[in-house]
Design a protein around this motif. Sequence first.
Motif, PDB file in Angstrom:
ATOM      1  N   VAL A 233       0.857  -1.165   0.112  1.00  0.00           N
ATOM      2  CA  VAL A 233       0.145  -0.005  -0.145  1.00  0.00           C
ATOM      3  C   VAL A 233       0.922   1.288  -0.067  1.00  0.00           C
ATOM      4  CG1 VAL A 233      -1.620   1.253   1.272  1.00  0.00           C
ATOM      5  CG2 VAL A 233      -1.937  -1.267   1.118  1.00  0.00           C
ATOM      6  N   ALA A 234       1.931   1.349   0.891  1.00  0.00           N
ATOM      7  CA  ALA A 234       2.648   2.450   0.973  1.00  0.00           C
ATOM      8  C   ALA A 234       3.563   2.635  -0.142  1.00  0.00           C
ATOM      9  CB  ALA A 234       3.554   2.455   2.274  1.00  0.00           C
ATOM     10  N   PHE A 235       3.971   1.653  -0.791  1.00  0.00           N
ATOM     11  CA  PHE A 235       4.810   1.658  -2.141  1.00  0.00           C
ATOM     12  C   PHE A 235       3.978   2.302  -3.186  1.00  0.00           C
ATOM     13  CE2 PHE A 235       6.438   0.405  -5.890  1.00  0.00           C
ATOM     14  CZ  PHE A 235       8.097   0.468  -5.860  1.00  0.00           C
ATOM     15  N   MET A 271      -5.103   0.973   6.549  1.00  0.00           N
ATOM     16  CA  MET A 271      -5.969   2.354   6.882  1.00  0.00           C
ATOM     17  C   MET A 271      -4.813   3.218   7.259  1.00  0.00           C
ATOM     18  SD  MET A 271      -8.367   1.357   5.195  1.00  0.00           S
ATOM     19  CE  MET A 271      -8.937   3.120   5.213  1.00  0.00           C
ATOM     20  N   HIS A 272      -3.825   2.764   8.201  1.00  0.00           N
ATOM     21  CA  HIS A 272      -3.020   3.716   8.833  1.00  0.00           C
ATOM     22  C   HIS A 272      -2.008   4.297   7.602  1.00  0.00           C
ATOM     23  CE1 HIS A 272       0.120   5.589  11.039  1.00  0.00           C
ATOM     24  NE2 HIS A 272       0.975   4.899  10.693  1.00  0.00           N
ATOM     25  N   GLU A 273      -1.708   3.552   6.682  1.00  0.00           N
ATOM     26  CA  GLU A 273      -0.841   3.962   5.384  1.00  0.00           C
ATOM     27  C   GLU A 273      -1.644   4.875   4.757  1.00  0.00           C
ATOM     28  OE1 GLU A 273       2.165   3.732   5.204  1.00  0.00           O
ATOM     29  OE2 GLU A 273       2.472   2.479   7.014  1.00  0.00           O
ATOM     30  N   ILE A 274      -2.761   4.523   4.531  1.00  0.00           N
ATOM     31  CA  ILE A 274      -3.864   5.373   3.675  1.00  0.00           C
ATOM     32  C   ILE A 274      -3.973   6.753   4.251  1.00  0.00           C
ATOM     33  CG2 ILE A 274      -6.172   5.638   2.895  1.00  0.00           C
ATOM     34  CD1 ILE A 274      -4.876   3.714   1.228  1.00  0.00           C
ATOM     35  N   VAL A 275      -4.391   6.927   5.835  1.00  0.00           N
ATOM     36  CA  VAL A 275      -4.496   8.081   6.315  1.00  0.00           C
ATOM     37  C   VAL A 275      -3.358   8.729   6.177  1.00  0.00           C
ATOM     38  CG1 VAL A 275      -4.861   8.903   8.737  1.00  0.00           C
ATOM     39  CG2 VAL A 275      -6.543   7.075   7.694  1.00  0.00           C
ATOM     40  N   GLN A 276      -1.946   8.068   6.420  1.00  0.00           N
ATOM     41  CA  GLN A 276      -0.661   8.963   6.528  1.00  0.00           C
ATOM     42  C   GLN A 276      -0.542   9.576   5.106  1.00  0.00           C
ATOM     43  OE1 GLN A 276       0.742   9.702   9.362  1.00  0.00           O
ATOM     44  NE2 GLN A 276      -1.225   8.555   9.966  1.00  0.00           N
ATOM     45  N   LYS A 316      -9.813   4.118  13.789  1.00  0.00           N
ATOM     46  CA  LYS A 316      -8.542   3.846  14.694  1.00  0.00           C
ATOM     47  C   LYS A 316      -7.363   4.400  13.771  1.00  0.00           C
ATOM     48  CE  LYS A 316     -10.467  -0.451  16.873  1.00  0.00           C
ATOM     49  NZ  LYS A 316      -9.828  -1.361  17.541  1.00  0.00           N
ATOM     50  N   ALA A 317      -7.223   4.304  12.776  1.00  0.00           N
ATOM     51  CA  ALA A 317      -6.103   4.832  12.031  1.00  0.00           C
ATOM     52  C   ALA A 317      -6.177   6.457  11.944  1.00  0.00           C
ATOM     53  CB  ALA A 317      -6.087   4.422  10.198  1.00  0.00           C
ATOM     54  N   LEU A 318      -7.268   6.761  12.154  1.00  0.00           N
ATOM     55  CA  LEU A 318      -7.491   8.528  11.959  1.00  0.00           C
ATOM     56  C   LEU A 318      -7.111   8.837  13.394  1.00  0.00           C
ATOM     57  CD1 LEU A 318     -10.747   8.740   9.995  1.00  0.00           C
ATOM     58  CD2 LEU A 318      -8.670   9.944   9.531  1.00  0.00           C
ATOM     59  N   LEU A 325       3.787  10.101  17.158  1.00  0.00           N
ATOM     60  CA  LEU A 325       4.451   8.954  16.278  1.00  0.00           C
ATOM     61  C   LEU A 325       5.685   9.457  15.877  1.00  0.00           C
ATOM     62  CD1 LEU A 325       4.095   6.127  15.269  1.00  0.00           C
ATOM     63  CD2 LEU A 325       3.002   6.898  13.524  1.00  0.00           C
ATOM     64  N   THR A 326       5.708  10.537  14.879  1.00  0.00           N
ATOM     65  CA  THR A 326       6.846  11.198  14.466  1.00  0.00           C
ATOM     66  C   THR A 326       7.999  11.502  15.235  1.00  0.00           C
ATOM     67  OG1 THR A 326       5.138  12.067  12.899  1.00  0.00           O
ATOM     68  CG2 THR A 326       7.502  12.927  12.690  1.00  0.00           C
ATOM     69  N   ALA A 327       7.607  11.927  16.629  1.00  0.00           N
ATOM     70  CA  ALA A 327       8.935  12.294  17.427  1.00  0.00           C
ATOM     71  C   ALA A 327       9.330  11.077  17.818  1.00  0.00           C
ATOM     72  CB  ALA A 327       8.175  13.156  18.709  1.00  0.00           C
ATOM     73  N   ALA A 328       8.621  10.122  18.078  1.00  0.00           N
ATOM     74  CA  ALA A 328       9.139   8.832  18.574  1.00  0.00           C
ATOM     75  C   ALA A 328       9.957   8.308  17.382  1.00  0.00           C
ATOM     76  CB  ALA A 328       8.030   7.779  19.037  1.00  0.00           C
TER      77      ALA A 328
END
Length: 393
Positions: A233-235, A271-276, A316-318, A325-328
Amino acid sequence: MTEIDPTTRRRVLDALREQRIETPSWAYGNSGTRFKVFAQEGVPRDPYEKVADAATVHRFTGVAPTVALHIPWDLVDDYAALAGYAKEQGIELGTINANVFQDDDYKLGSVTNPDPAVRRKAIGHLLECVDVMDATGSRDLKLWFSDGTNYPGQDSIRQRQDRLAEALRQAYERLTGRQRLLLEYKLFEPAFYLTDVPDWGTAYAHCLELGERAQVVIDTGHHAPGTNIEFIVAFLLRAGKLGAFDFNSRFYADDDLMVGSADPFQLFRIMHEIVQADALRPSQGIAFMLDQCHNIEPKVQAVIRSVLNVQEATAKALLVDVPALTAAQRAGDVLEANAVLMDAYNTDVRPLLRELREEMGLDPDPVAAYKRSGYLERVTAERVGGQQAGWGA
Ligand code: PSV
Ligand code: MN
Protein backbone atom coordinates in the motif's frame (compact mmCIF):
# COMPACT_ATOMS: atom_id res chain seq x y z
CA MET A 1 -5.26 6.95 24.44
CA THR A 2 -7.77 7.64 27.17
CA GLU A 3 -9.97 10.57 26.15
CA ILE A 4 -10.37 11.78 22.57
CA ASP A 5 -9.95 15.56 22.65
CA PRO A 6 -12.72 17.60 20.96
CA THR A 7 -10.55 18.80 18.04
CA THR A 8 -9.41 15.28 17.19
CA ARG A 9 -12.97 14.06 17.57
CA ARG A 10 -14.25 16.61 15.07
CA ARG A 11 -11.45 15.87 12.60
CA VAL A 12 -12.08 12.14 12.80
CA LEU A 13 -15.86 12.50 12.49
CA ASP A 14 -15.49 14.74 9.43
CA ALA A 15 -13.12 12.31 7.72
CA LEU A 16 -15.40 9.34 8.45
CA ARG A 17 -18.43 11.16 7.13
CA GLU A 18 -16.64 11.61 3.79
CA GLN A 19 -15.50 7.98 3.51
CA ARG A 20 -16.88 5.90 0.63
CA ILE A 21 -17.00 2.11 0.45
CA GLU A 22 -18.20 0.29 -2.67
CA THR A 23 -20.05 -3.02 -2.34
CA PRO A 24 -19.98 -5.82 -4.95
CA SER A 25 -23.14 -6.99 -6.72
CA TRP A 26 -21.98 -10.61 -6.42
CA ALA A 27 -21.94 -10.44 -2.61
CA TYR A 28 -25.75 -10.37 -2.70
CA GLY A 29 -26.12 -13.47 -4.88
CA ASN A 30 -25.75 -17.09 -3.87
CA SER A 31 -22.18 -18.29 -3.65
CA GLY A 32 -20.26 -21.22 -2.33
CA THR A 33 -17.27 -23.40 -2.83
CA ARG A 34 -16.66 -25.95 -5.55
CA PHE A 35 -18.25 -28.44 -3.15
CA LYS A 36 -21.61 -26.79 -2.51
CA VAL A 37 -23.60 -23.62 -2.93
CA PHE A 38 -26.06 -23.15 -0.07
CA ALA A 39 -28.97 -21.16 -1.47
CA GLN A 40 -30.51 -18.52 0.78
CA GLU A 41 -33.99 -17.05 0.93
CA GLY A 42 -34.60 -13.56 -0.40
CA VAL A 43 -31.60 -13.64 -2.72
CA PRO A 44 -31.87 -11.30 -5.74
CA ARG A 45 -32.96 -12.74 -9.06
CA ASP A 46 -31.52 -10.06 -11.29
CA PRO A 47 -29.18 -7.05 -11.24
CA TYR A 48 -32.05 -4.75 -10.25
CA GLU A 49 -32.65 -6.69 -7.06
CA LYS A 50 -28.91 -6.72 -6.36
CA VAL A 51 -28.93 -2.93 -6.69
CA ALA A 52 -31.86 -2.78 -4.25
CA ASP A 53 -29.83 -4.80 -1.72
CA ALA A 54 -26.79 -2.56 -2.19
CA ALA A 55 -29.01 0.50 -1.68
CA THR A 56 -30.26 -1.06 1.56
CA VAL A 57 -26.68 -1.34 2.81
CA HIS A 58 -26.17 2.33 2.00
CA ARG A 59 -29.43 3.33 3.68
CA PHE A 60 -28.27 1.86 6.99
CA THR A 61 -24.56 2.73 6.84
CA GLY A 62 -24.56 6.03 4.94
CA VAL A 63 -21.11 5.37 3.45
CA ALA A 64 -21.70 2.78 0.70
CA PRO A 65 -23.19 4.83 -2.15
CA THR A 66 -21.98 2.71 -5.09
CA VAL A 67 -22.23 -0.90 -6.22
CA ALA A 68 -19.71 -2.66 -8.46
CA LEU A 69 -21.00 -4.74 -11.37
CA HIS A 70 -19.51 -7.87 -12.93
CA ILE A 71 -20.09 -8.38 -16.64
CA PRO A 72 -21.68 -10.69 -17.76
CA TRP A 73 -23.03 -11.71 -14.33
CA ASP A 74 -24.94 -8.44 -14.30
CA LEU A 75 -25.93 -8.45 -17.93
CA VAL A 76 -28.92 -6.20 -18.73
CA ASP A 77 -30.29 -4.85 -22.01
CA ASP A 78 -30.13 -1.26 -20.90
CA TYR A 79 -27.36 -0.17 -18.54
CA ALA A 80 -28.50 3.43 -18.52
CA ALA A 81 -31.87 2.18 -17.20
CA LEU A 82 -30.10 0.17 -14.48
CA ALA A 83 -28.10 3.29 -13.59
CA GLY A 84 -31.38 5.23 -13.43
CA TYR A 85 -32.89 2.62 -11.13
CA ALA A 86 -29.82 2.79 -8.89
CA LYS A 87 -30.23 6.55 -8.65
CA GLU A 88 -33.88 6.17 -7.66
CA GLN A 89 -32.72 3.81 -4.92
CA GLY A 90 -30.21 6.39 -3.69
CA ILE A 91 -26.98 4.89 -5.00
CA GLU A 92 -24.89 4.79 -8.19
CA LEU A 93 -23.29 2.08 -10.28
CA GLY A 94 -19.57 1.86 -9.64
CA THR A 95 -16.69 -0.17 -10.97
CA ILE A 96 -17.21 -2.46 -13.95
CA ASN A 97 -15.49 -5.82 -13.50
CA ALA A 98 -14.65 -7.66 -16.71
CA ASN A 99 -14.99 -11.42 -16.79
CA VAL A 100 -12.81 -13.41 -19.17
CA PHE A 101 -12.59 -16.51 -17.03
CA GLN A 102 -15.80 -18.45 -17.53
CA ASP A 103 -15.86 -19.47 -21.14
CA ASP A 104 -14.63 -22.73 -22.62
CA ASP A 105 -12.50 -20.76 -25.06
CA TYR A 106 -10.38 -19.56 -22.14
CA LYS A 107 -9.04 -22.95 -21.15
CA LEU A 108 -5.50 -21.89 -22.11
CA GLY A 109 -5.99 -18.30 -21.10
CA SER A 110 -7.88 -15.23 -22.26
CA VAL A 111 -5.73 -12.25 -23.21
CA THR A 112 -2.56 -14.37 -22.98
CA ASN A 113 -3.98 -17.34 -24.91
CA PRO A 114 -1.64 -18.66 -27.61
CA ASP A 115 -4.54 -18.50 -30.10
CA PRO A 116 -4.98 -14.98 -31.57
CA ALA A 117 -8.71 -15.59 -32.16
CA VAL A 118 -9.28 -16.24 -28.45
CA ARG A 119 -7.24 -13.18 -27.57
CA ARG A 120 -9.38 -11.10 -29.93
CA LYS A 121 -12.54 -12.41 -28.25
CA ALA A 122 -11.18 -11.57 -24.78
CA ILE A 123 -10.09 -8.09 -25.81
CA GLY A 124 -13.50 -7.62 -27.42
CA HIS A 125 -15.08 -8.27 -24.02
CA LEU A 126 -12.81 -5.73 -22.33
CA LEU A 127 -13.83 -3.13 -24.90
CA GLU A 128 -17.51 -4.00 -24.40
CA CYS A 129 -17.02 -3.36 -20.69
CA VAL A 130 -15.88 0.15 -21.53
CA ASP A 131 -19.10 0.55 -23.55
CA VAL A 132 -20.97 -0.41 -20.38
CA MET A 133 -18.98 2.19 -18.44
CA ASP A 134 -19.99 4.81 -21.00
CA ALA A 135 -23.65 3.93 -20.37
CA THR A 136 -23.42 3.72 -16.57
CA GLY A 137 -21.06 6.64 -16.05
CA SER A 138 -18.65 4.36 -14.18
CA ARG A 139 -15.11 5.59 -13.75
CA ASP A 140 -13.24 2.31 -13.33
CA LEU A 141 -12.66 -0.80 -15.42
CA LYS A 142 -11.33 -3.52 -13.14
CA LEU A 143 -9.41 -6.35 -14.74
CA TRP A 144 -8.54 -9.63 -13.13
CA PHE A 145 -7.26 -12.42 -15.36
CA SER A 146 -7.36 -16.08 -14.45
CA ASP A 147 -4.66 -16.58 -17.07
CA GLY A 148 -1.75 -18.88 -16.39
CA THR A 149 -0.38 -22.32 -17.17
CA ASN A 150 -0.45 -25.64 -15.36
CA TYR A 151 2.82 -27.16 -16.52
CA PRO A 152 6.36 -25.96 -17.08
CA GLY A 153 6.91 -25.64 -20.81
CA GLN A 154 3.18 -25.39 -21.56
CA ASP A 155 3.62 -21.91 -23.06
CA SER A 156 6.19 -19.14 -23.30
CA ILE A 157 6.18 -17.05 -20.12
CA ARG A 158 7.65 -14.10 -21.96
CA GLN A 159 5.28 -14.18 -24.91
CA ARG A 160 2.34 -14.35 -22.55
CA GLN A 161 3.57 -11.10 -20.98
CA ASP A 162 3.76 -9.54 -24.45
CA ARG A 163 0.20 -10.64 -25.21
CA LEU A 164 -1.01 -9.29 -21.88
CA ALA A 165 0.68 -5.94 -22.52
CA GLU A 166 -0.96 -5.70 -25.95
CA ALA A 167 -4.45 -6.47 -24.59
CA LEU A 168 -4.04 -3.95 -21.79
CA ARG A 169 -2.86 -1.35 -24.28
CA GLN A 170 -5.97 -1.82 -26.42
CA ALA A 171 -8.29 -1.56 -23.42
CA TYR A 172 -6.40 1.47 -22.11
CA GLU A 173 -6.59 3.26 -25.44
CA ARG A 174 -10.36 2.79 -25.51
CA LEU A 175 -10.79 4.78 -22.27
CA THR A 176 -11.99 8.34 -22.42
CA GLY A 177 -12.32 11.27 -20.01
CA ARG A 178 -11.85 10.33 -16.39
CA GLN A 179 -12.09 6.56 -17.02
CA ARG A 180 -9.35 4.39 -15.51
CA LEU A 181 -8.01 0.88 -15.96
CA LEU A 182 -7.41 -0.98 -12.71
CA LEU A 183 -5.28 -4.12 -12.83
CA GLU A 184 -5.73 -6.72 -10.10
CA TYR A 185 -3.11 -9.34 -9.26
CA LYS A 186 -3.47 -12.68 -7.56
CA LEU A 187 -0.79 -14.97 -6.24
CA PHE A 188 -2.28 -18.16 -7.64
CA GLU A 189 -5.50 -19.79 -8.82
CA PRO A 190 -6.86 -21.20 -11.00
CA ALA A 191 -3.62 -22.08 -12.83
CA PHE A 192 -1.20 -24.16 -10.81
CA TYR A 193 2.26 -23.58 -12.27
CA LEU A 194 2.29 -20.02 -13.57
CA THR A 195 0.02 -17.04 -13.09
CA ASP A 196 0.41 -14.23 -15.61
CA VAL A 197 -0.35 -11.40 -13.13
CA PRO A 198 0.77 -12.97 -9.85
CA ASP A 199 1.89 -9.96 -7.82
CA TRP A 200 1.84 -6.22 -7.37
CA GLY A 201 5.19 -5.82 -9.10
CA THR A 202 3.85 -7.30 -12.33
CA ALA A 203 0.68 -5.23 -12.13
CA TYR A 204 2.69 -2.11 -11.32
CA ALA A 205 5.07 -2.62 -14.25
CA HIS A 206 2.21 -3.01 -16.72
CA CYS A 207 0.41 0.02 -15.31
CA LEU A 208 3.58 2.12 -15.57
CA GLU A 209 3.93 1.13 -19.22
CA LEU A 210 0.29 2.03 -19.91
CA GLY A 211 0.22 5.48 -18.41
CA GLU A 212 -1.33 7.69 -15.77
CA ARG A 213 -4.84 6.28 -15.84
CA ALA A 214 -3.73 2.70 -15.22
CA GLN A 215 -3.48 1.74 -11.57
CA VAL A 216 -3.11 -1.32 -9.38
CA VAL A 217 -5.86 -3.04 -7.36
CA ILE A 218 -4.91 -4.68 -4.09
CA ASP A 219 -7.24 -7.54 -3.24
CA THR A 220 -6.31 -8.25 0.36
CA GLY A 221 -7.02 -11.96 -0.08
CA HIS A 222 -4.58 -12.39 -2.96
CA HIS A 223 -1.29 -12.75 -1.09
CA ALA A 224 0.84 -15.42 0.50
CA PRO A 225 0.34 -15.80 4.26
CA GLY A 226 2.47 -13.29 6.13
CA THR A 227 2.78 -10.83 3.25
CA ASN A 228 3.22 -7.28 4.50
CA ILE A 229 0.30 -5.78 2.58
CA GLU A 230 0.71 -2.34 4.13
CA PHE A 231 4.16 -2.17 2.55
CA ILE A 232 2.55 -2.68 -0.86
CA VAL A 233 0.00 0.00 0.00
CA ALA A 234 2.72 2.46 1.02
CA PHE A 235 4.86 1.71 -2.03
CA LEU A 236 2.03 2.09 -4.53
CA LEU A 237 0.73 5.24 -2.84
CA ARG A 238 4.18 6.79 -3.03
CA ALA A 239 4.33 5.92 -6.73
CA GLY A 240 0.82 7.26 -7.37
CA LYS A 241 -0.21 3.82 -8.63
CA LEU A 242 -2.70 2.60 -6.05
CA GLY A 243 -6.12 2.66 -7.70
CA ALA A 244 -8.32 0.50 -5.53
CA PHE A 245 -8.80 -2.15 -2.92
CA ASP A 246 -10.80 -5.33 -3.05
CA PHE A 247 -11.28 -5.81 0.68
CA ASN A 248 -11.96 -9.21 2.19
CA SER A 249 -10.40 -11.58 4.72
CA ARG A 250 -8.70 -14.88 4.21
CA PHE A 251 -7.48 -17.62 6.47
CA TYR A 252 -5.97 -19.97 3.87
CA ALA A 253 -6.45 -18.86 0.29
CA ASP A 254 -8.90 -16.53 -1.44
CA ASP A 255 -11.65 -17.26 1.10
CA ASP A 256 -13.51 -13.96 0.52
CA LEU A 257 -14.64 -13.66 4.14
CA MET A 258 -15.84 -10.42 5.69
CA VAL A 259 -13.13 -7.76 5.72
CA GLY A 260 -11.65 -7.29 9.18
CA SER A 261 -12.91 -10.64 10.41
CA ALA A 262 -9.68 -12.66 10.19
CA ASP A 263 -7.13 -9.97 10.98
CA PRO A 264 -8.56 -6.60 12.02
CA PHE A 265 -5.05 -5.43 12.97
CA GLN A 266 -3.88 -5.89 9.37
CA LEU A 267 -6.83 -3.81 8.17
CA PHE A 268 -5.86 -1.10 10.67
CA ARG A 269 -2.25 -1.14 9.43
CA ILE A 270 -3.47 -0.78 5.86
CA MET A 271 -5.77 2.11 6.76
CA HIS A 272 -2.93 3.73 8.72
CA GLU A 273 -0.88 3.92 5.51
CA ILE A 274 -3.88 5.36 3.68
CA VAL A 275 -4.46 8.01 6.32
CA GLN A 276 -0.76 8.92 6.51
CA ALA A 277 -0.75 9.49 2.74
CA ASP A 278 -3.95 11.56 3.01
CA ALA A 279 -5.54 9.11 0.56
CA LEU A 280 -8.84 8.52 2.32
CA ARG A 281 -10.78 11.36 0.73
CA PRO A 282 -12.78 10.31 -2.37
CA SER A 283 -11.12 13.16 -4.29
CA GLN A 284 -7.82 11.27 -3.95
CA GLY A 285 -9.22 8.62 -6.27
CA ILE A 286 -8.70 5.39 -4.34
CA ALA A 287 -11.72 3.09 -4.67
CA PHE A 288 -12.35 1.21 -1.44
CA MET A 289 -14.29 -1.80 -2.64
CA LEU A 290 -15.37 -5.04 -1.03
CA ASP A 291 -14.88 -8.28 -2.94
CA GLN A 292 -16.61 -10.84 -0.79
CA CYS A 293 -18.89 -13.85 -0.98
CA HIS A 294 -21.18 -14.69 1.88
CA ASN A 295 -21.59 -18.42 1.60
CA ILE A 296 -23.21 -19.34 4.92
CA GLU A 297 -24.11 -16.02 6.54
CA PRO A 298 -27.03 -13.69 5.66
CA LYS A 299 -25.74 -11.53 2.84
CA VAL A 300 -27.04 -7.99 3.28
CA GLN A 301 -26.33 -8.12 7.00
CA ALA A 302 -22.81 -9.41 6.30
CA VAL A 303 -22.13 -6.57 3.87
CA ILE A 304 -23.36 -4.07 6.48
CA ARG A 305 -21.02 -5.67 9.04
CA SER A 306 -18.14 -5.46 6.54
CA VAL A 307 -18.73 -1.76 5.94
CA LEU A 308 -18.72 -1.19 9.70
CA ASN A 309 -15.46 -3.14 10.02
CA VAL A 310 -13.78 -0.88 7.47
CA GLN A 311 -15.16 2.17 9.29
CA GLU A 312 -13.81 0.93 12.63
CA ALA A 313 -10.32 0.31 11.24
CA THR A 314 -10.40 3.72 9.57
CA ALA A 315 -11.50 5.47 12.76
CA LYS A 316 -8.60 3.87 14.63
CA ALA A 317 -6.15 4.88 11.92
CA LEU A 318 -7.45 8.45 12.09
CA LEU A 319 -6.81 8.46 15.84
CA VAL A 320 -3.08 7.81 15.54
CA ASP A 321 -1.28 10.65 17.31
CA VAL A 322 0.91 11.68 14.38
CA PRO A 323 3.10 14.27 16.17
CA ALA A 324 3.82 11.75 18.94
CA LEU A 325 4.50 9.01 16.41
CA THR A 326 6.81 11.20 14.34
CA ALA A 327 8.71 12.37 17.43
CA ALA A 328 9.22 8.79 18.59
CA GLN A 329 10.30 7.68 15.12
CA ARG A 330 12.79 10.53 14.78
CA ALA A 331 14.18 9.85 18.25
CA GLY A 332 14.59 6.19 17.33
CA ASP A 333 12.32 5.30 20.23
CA VAL A 334 11.14 1.95 18.93
CA LEU A 335 8.89 1.07 21.83
CA GLU A 336 7.25 4.48 22.09
CA ALA A 337 6.52 4.56 18.35
CA ASN A 338 4.93 1.14 18.53
CA ALA A 339 3.00 2.16 21.67
CA VAL A 340 1.55 5.21 19.91
CA LEU A 341 0.26 3.02 17.11
CA MET A 342 -1.13 0.40 19.49
CA ASP A 343 -2.85 3.09 21.57
CA ALA A 344 -4.88 4.09 18.54
CA TYR A 345 -5.58 0.49 17.59
CA ASN A 346 -6.75 -0.35 21.09
CA THR A 347 -9.19 2.56 21.30
CA ASP A 348 -12.82 1.53 21.39
CA VAL A 349 -14.16 3.61 18.49
CA ARG A 350 -17.68 2.26 18.62
CA PRO A 351 -19.06 5.20 20.67
CA LEU A 352 -17.49 7.60 18.16
CA LEU A 353 -19.08 5.75 15.26
CA ARG A 354 -22.45 5.79 16.96
CA GLU A 355 -22.06 9.55 17.30
CA LEU A 356 -21.15 9.81 13.61
CA ARG A 357 -24.28 7.95 12.58
CA GLU A 358 -26.47 10.10 14.80
CA GLU A 359 -24.95 13.20 13.20
CA MET A 360 -25.74 11.67 9.79
CA GLY A 361 -29.34 11.00 10.76
CA LEU A 362 -28.80 7.23 10.82
CA ASP A 363 -29.54 4.63 13.44
CA PRO A 364 -26.39 4.31 15.60
CA ASP A 365 -26.55 0.52 15.27
CA PRO A 366 -26.97 -0.28 11.55
CA VAL A 367 -27.08 -4.07 12.00
CA ALA A 368 -29.84 -3.89 14.62
CA ALA A 369 -31.74 -1.30 12.58
CA TYR A 370 -31.50 -3.46 9.46
CA LYS A 371 -32.77 -6.51 11.35
CA ARG A 372 -35.66 -4.50 12.81
CA SER A 373 -36.54 -3.05 9.40
CA GLY A 374 -38.08 -6.31 8.16
CA TYR A 375 -36.22 -5.95 4.82
CA LEU A 376 -35.12 -9.57 4.71
CA GLU A 377 -38.63 -10.81 5.50
CA ARG A 378 -40.07 -8.52 2.82
CA VAL A 379 -37.70 -9.58 0.04
CA THR A 380 -38.03 -13.21 1.06
CA ALA A 381 -41.78 -12.92 0.49
CA GLU A 382 -41.40 -10.90 -2.72
CA ARG A 383 -38.56 -12.74 -4.42
CA VAL A 384 -40.29 -15.98 -5.20
CA GLY A 385 -40.17 -17.63 -8.57
CA GLY A 386 -37.50 -16.93 -11.13
CA GLN A 387 -33.90 -17.92 -10.82
CA GLN A 388 -31.87 -16.71 -7.85
CA ALA A 389 -28.68 -14.92 -8.84
CA GLY A 390 -25.47 -16.62 -7.91
CA TRP A 391 -21.76 -16.08 -8.16
CA GLY A 392 -21.31 -16.70 -11.83
CA ALA A 393 -24.81 -15.57 -12.89
C1 PSV B 1 -10.61 -13.10 -8.38
O1 PSV B 1 -10.38 -14.01 -7.38
C2 PSV B 1 -11.40 -11.91 -7.85
O2 PSV B 1 -10.78 -11.39 -6.72
C3 PSV B 1 -11.58 -10.84 -8.90
O3 PSV B 1 -11.68 -9.57 -8.31
C4 PSV B 1 -12.89 -11.21 -9.48
O4 PSV B 1 -13.49 -10.21 -10.20
C5 PSV B 1 -13.64 -11.60 -8.22
O5 PSV B 1 -12.69 -12.31 -7.46
C6 PSV B 1 -14.85 -12.43 -8.44
O6 PSV B 1 -15.39 -12.84 -7.21
MN1 MN C 1 -10.87 -9.30 -6.23
